[in-house]
Design a protein around this motif. Structure first.
Motif, PDB file in Angstrom:
ATOM      1  N   GLU A  11       0.835  -1.200   0.000  1.00  0.00           N
ATOM      2  CA  GLU A  11       0.000   0.000   0.000  1.00  0.00           C
ATOM      3  C   GLU A  11       0.871   1.252   0.000  1.00  0.00           C
ATOM      4  OE1 GLU A  11      -2.779   2.427  -0.433  1.00  0.00           O
ATOM      5  OE2 GLU A  11      -3.418   0.360  -0.187  1.00  0.00           O
ATOM      6  N   ARG A  12       0.594   2.144  -0.946  1.00  0.00           N
ATOM      7  CA  ARG A  12       1.356   3.380  -1.049  1.00  0.00           C
ATOM      8  C   ARG A  12       0.554   4.602  -0.635  1.00  0.00           C
ATOM      9  NH1 ARG A  12       3.072   3.393  -7.039  1.00  0.00           N
ATOM     10  NH2 ARG A  12       0.881   2.927  -7.137  1.00  0.00           N
ATOM     11  N   ARG A  13      -0.685   4.419  -0.297  1.00  0.00           N
ATOM     12  CA  ARG A  13      -1.524   5.561   0.053  1.00  0.00           C
ATOM     13  C   ARG A  13      -0.988   6.253   1.291  1.00  0.00           C
ATOM     14  NH1 ARG A  13      -5.583   4.797  -3.378  1.00  0.00           N
ATOM     15  NH2 ARG A  13      -6.449   2.742  -3.679  1.00  0.00           N
ATOM     16  N   ARG A  14      -1.083   7.573   1.262  1.00  0.00           N
ATOM     17  CA  ARG A  14      -0.645   8.373   2.403  1.00  0.00           C
ATOM     18  C   ARG A  14      -1.798   8.744   3.307  1.00  0.00           C
ATOM     19  NH1 ARG A  14       1.477  13.504   0.330  1.00  0.00           N
ATOM     20  NH2 ARG A  14      -0.190  13.198  -1.124  1.00  0.00           N
ATOM     21  N   HIS A  15      -3.030   8.592   2.824  1.00  0.00           N
ATOM     22  CA  HIS A  15      -4.196   9.028   3.583  1.00  0.00           C
ATOM     23  C   HIS A  15      -5.210   7.889   3.707  1.00  0.00           C
ATOM     24  CE1 HIS A  15      -2.786  13.142   3.363  1.00  0.00           C
ATOM     25  NE2 HIS A  15      -2.570  12.958   2.069  1.00  0.00           N
ATOM     26  N   PHE A  16      -5.771   7.774   4.878  1.00  0.00           N
ATOM     27  CA  PHE A  16      -6.818   6.792   5.139  1.00  0.00           C
ATOM     28  C   PHE A  16      -8.043   7.107   4.291  1.00  0.00           C
ATOM     29  CE2 PHE A  16     -10.609   5.612   7.656  1.00  0.00           C
ATOM     30  CZ  PHE A  16     -10.436   4.246   7.624  1.00  0.00           C
ATOM     31  N   ARG A  17      -8.688   6.071   3.785  1.00  0.00           N
ATOM     32  CA  ARG A  17      -9.914   6.230   3.000  1.00  0.00           C
ATOM     33  C   ARG A  17     -11.091   5.696   3.788  1.00  0.00           C
ATOM     34  NH1 ARG A  17      -9.323   6.619  -2.790  1.00  0.00           N
ATOM     35  NH2 ARG A  17      -7.171   7.179  -3.138  1.00  0.00           N
ATOM     36  N   VAL A  18     -12.153   6.474   3.815  1.00  0.00           N
ATOM     37  CA  VAL A  18     -13.408   6.051   4.428  1.00  0.00           C
ATOM     38  C   VAL A  18     -14.311   5.611   3.286  1.00  0.00           C
ATOM     39  CG1 VAL A  18     -15.421   6.765   5.763  1.00  0.00           C
ATOM     40  CG2 VAL A  18     -13.158   7.655   6.348  1.00  0.00           C
ATOM     41  N   GLU A  19     -14.857   4.402   3.406  1.00  0.00           N
ATOM     42  CA  GLU A  19     -15.734   3.886   2.367  1.00  0.00           C
ATOM     43  C   GLU A  19     -17.182   4.087   2.771  1.00  0.00           C
ATOM     44  OE1 GLU A  19     -14.620   0.192   0.671  1.00  0.00           O
ATOM     45  OE2 GLU A  19     -12.509   0.540   1.150  1.00  0.00           O
ATOM     46  N   GLY A  20     -17.975   4.520   1.818  1.00  0.00           N
ATOM     47  CA  GLY A  20     -19.388   4.770   2.038  1.00  0.00           C
ATOM     48  C   GLY A  20     -19.996   5.246   0.739  1.00  0.00           C
ATOM     49  N   GLU A  21     -21.049   6.025   0.843  1.00  0.00           N
ATOM     50  CA  GLU A  21     -21.692   6.611  -0.335  1.00  0.00           C
ATOM     51  C   GLU A  21     -22.172   8.006   0.008  1.00  0.00           C
ATOM     52  OE1 GLU A  21     -24.756   4.043  -1.864  1.00  0.00           O
ATOM     53  OE2 GLU A  21     -23.302   2.551  -2.528  1.00  0.00           O
ATOM     54  N   TRP A  22     -21.700   8.978  -0.762  1.00  0.00           N
ATOM     55  CA  TRP A  22     -22.089  10.368  -0.590  1.00  0.00           C
ATOM     56  C   TRP A  22     -22.347  10.948  -1.972  1.00  0.00           C
ATOM     57  CZ3 TRP A  22     -17.840   7.961   1.404  1.00  0.00           C
ATOM     58  CH2 TRP A  22     -17.776   7.818   2.787  1.00  0.00           C
ATOM     59  N   THR A  23     -23.420  11.709  -2.112  1.00  0.00           N
ATOM     60  CA  THR A  23     -23.695  12.383  -3.380  1.00  0.00           C
ATOM     61  C   THR A  23     -22.882  13.666  -3.430  1.00  0.00           C
ATOM     62  OG1 THR A  23     -25.908  11.450  -3.488  1.00  0.00           O
ATOM     63  CG2 THR A  23     -25.485  13.411  -4.827  1.00  0.00           C
ATOM     64  N   ILE A  24     -22.120  13.821  -4.516  1.00  0.00           N
ATOM     65  CA  ILE A  24     -21.222  14.962  -4.684  1.00  0.00           C
ATOM     66  C   ILE A  24     -21.572  15.676  -5.993  1.00  0.00           C
ATOM     67  CG2 ILE A  24     -18.809  15.694  -4.958  1.00  0.00           C
ATOM     68  CD1 ILE A  24     -19.084  14.372  -2.299  1.00  0.00           C
ATOM     69  N   PRO A  25     -22.043  16.923  -5.929  1.00  0.00           N
ATOM     70  CA  PRO A  25     -22.219  17.686  -7.163  1.00  0.00           C
ATOM     71  C   PRO A  25     -20.850  18.012  -7.780  1.00  0.00           C
ATOM     72  CG  PRO A  25     -23.504  18.620  -5.358  1.00  0.00           C
ATOM     73  CD  PRO A  25     -22.554  17.633  -4.760  1.00  0.00           C
ATOM     74  N   VAL A  26     -20.743  17.830  -9.081  1.00  0.00           N
ATOM     75  CA  VAL A  26     -19.478  18.015  -9.793  1.00  0.00           C
ATOM     76  C   VAL A  26     -19.695  18.969 -10.952  1.00  0.00           C
ATOM     77  CG1 VAL A  26     -17.697  16.838 -11.155  1.00  0.00           C
ATOM     78  CG2 VAL A  26     -18.738  15.680  -9.204  1.00  0.00           C
ATOM     79  N   GLU A  27     -18.707  19.805 -11.207  1.00  0.00           N
ATOM     80  CA  GLU A  27     -18.672  20.623 -12.420  1.00  0.00           C
ATOM     81  C   GLU A  27     -17.392  20.258 -13.152  1.00  0.00           C
ATOM     82  OE1 GLU A  27     -19.069  24.798 -11.444  1.00  0.00           O
ATOM     83  OE2 GLU A  27     -20.399  24.242  -9.787  1.00  0.00           O
ATOM     84  N   ALA A  28     -17.538  19.667 -14.336  1.00  0.00           N
ATOM     85  CA  ALA A  28     -16.387  19.302 -15.156  1.00  0.00           C
ATOM     86  C   ALA A  28     -16.055  20.478 -16.059  1.00  0.00           C
ATOM     87  CB  ALA A  28     -16.710  18.067 -15.986  1.00  0.00           C
ATOM     88  N   VAL A  29     -14.813  20.924 -16.022  1.00  0.00           N
ATOM     89  CA  VAL A  29     -14.373  22.051 -16.841  1.00  0.00           C
ATOM     90  C   VAL A  29     -13.947  21.492 -18.195  1.00  0.00           C
ATOM     91  CG1 VAL A  29     -12.777  23.985 -17.036  1.00  0.00           C
ATOM     92  CG2 VAL A  29     -13.623  23.289 -14.776  1.00  0.00           C
ATOM     93  N   GLU A  30     -14.663  21.904 -19.238  1.00  0.00           N
ATOM     94  CA  GLU A  30     -14.408  21.400 -20.583  1.00  0.00           C
ATOM     95  C   GLU A  30     -13.259  22.175 -21.233  1.00  0.00           C
ATOM     96  OE1 GLU A  30     -15.842  18.692 -21.205  1.00  0.00           O
ATOM     97  OE2 GLU A  30     -17.432  18.786 -19.715  1.00  0.00           O
ATOM     98  N   GLU A  31     -12.748  21.648 -22.341  1.00  0.00           N
ATOM     99  CA  GLU A  31     -11.642  22.300 -23.050  1.00  0.00           C
ATOM    100  C   GLU A  31     -12.007  23.702 -23.511  1.00  0.00           C
ATOM    101  OE1 GLU A  31     -10.771  19.262 -25.978  1.00  0.00           O
ATOM    102  OE2 GLU A  31      -8.993  18.695 -24.817  1.00  0.00           O
ATOM    103  N   THR A  32     -13.294  23.938 -23.737  1.00  0.00           N
ATOM    104  CA  THR A  32     -13.750  25.256 -24.184  1.00  0.00           C
ATOM    105  C   THR A  32     -13.852  26.250 -23.031  1.00  0.00           C
ATOM    106  OG1 THR A  32     -16.049  24.633 -23.839  1.00  0.00           O
ATOM    107  CG2 THR A  32     -15.118  24.242 -26.044  1.00  0.00           C
TER     108      THR A  32
END
Length: 139
Positions: A11-32
């Motif tokens: 394992e190379r991860r530096r940070h602990f991961r919490v597993e679960g489910e959360w809804t996350i609003p995302v805005e993807a920045v397009e090339e334009t």
């Protein structure tokens, strides 16, 4: 991936991961420069990033810039796609992508840490967190 798998010898991860489910609003920045907004499901969270999944057929590439709206009053944060996988199962087409945060403010980092550790407690993942921390400090 179970939380206990965070403890593997390679394992190379530096940070602990919490597993679960959360809804996350995302805005993807397009090339334009325009943004495409959608909701994604966070499958695990850490101080450095999130694993997201969505049925949205998003135009993804490594290093693509995103704005993710983090729960727990943390607010919007810049992030970048580091890996992604498109797959179909059960008649659905999904995209999963690992994202890494850009610069979080000191206040955001503190609020995000509080959210992560509160969620670890709520989801019963404290023992896995203690074991992960022990691996990092050699105990």
């Amino acid at each position: 991936m179970g939380s206990a798998q965070n403890l593997g010898g390679n394992e190379r991860r530096r940070h602990f991961r919490v597993e679960g489910e959360w809804t996350i609003p995302v805005e993807a920045v397009e090339e334009t420069g325009t943004t495409t907004g959608f909701d994604a499901l966070a499958l695990n969270i850490s101080m450095s990033g999130i694993l997201l999944e969505t049925p949205v057929n998003a135009n993804m590439w490594v290093d693509k810039e995103l704005v993710v709206h983090l729960p727990g009053d943390v607010g919007p944060a810049q992030a970048f796609v580091r890996r992604f996988l498109e797959y179909a199962e059960g008649g659905r087409h999904n995209t999963r992508w690992g994202i890494e945060f850009g610069d979080l403010s000191v206040l955001q980092r503190g609020m995000w840490a509080r959210f992560i550790f509160t969620e670890a407690h709520r989801l019963g993942q404290e023992a896995a967190h203690r074991a992960f921390e022990g691996r990092l400090d050699g105990s």
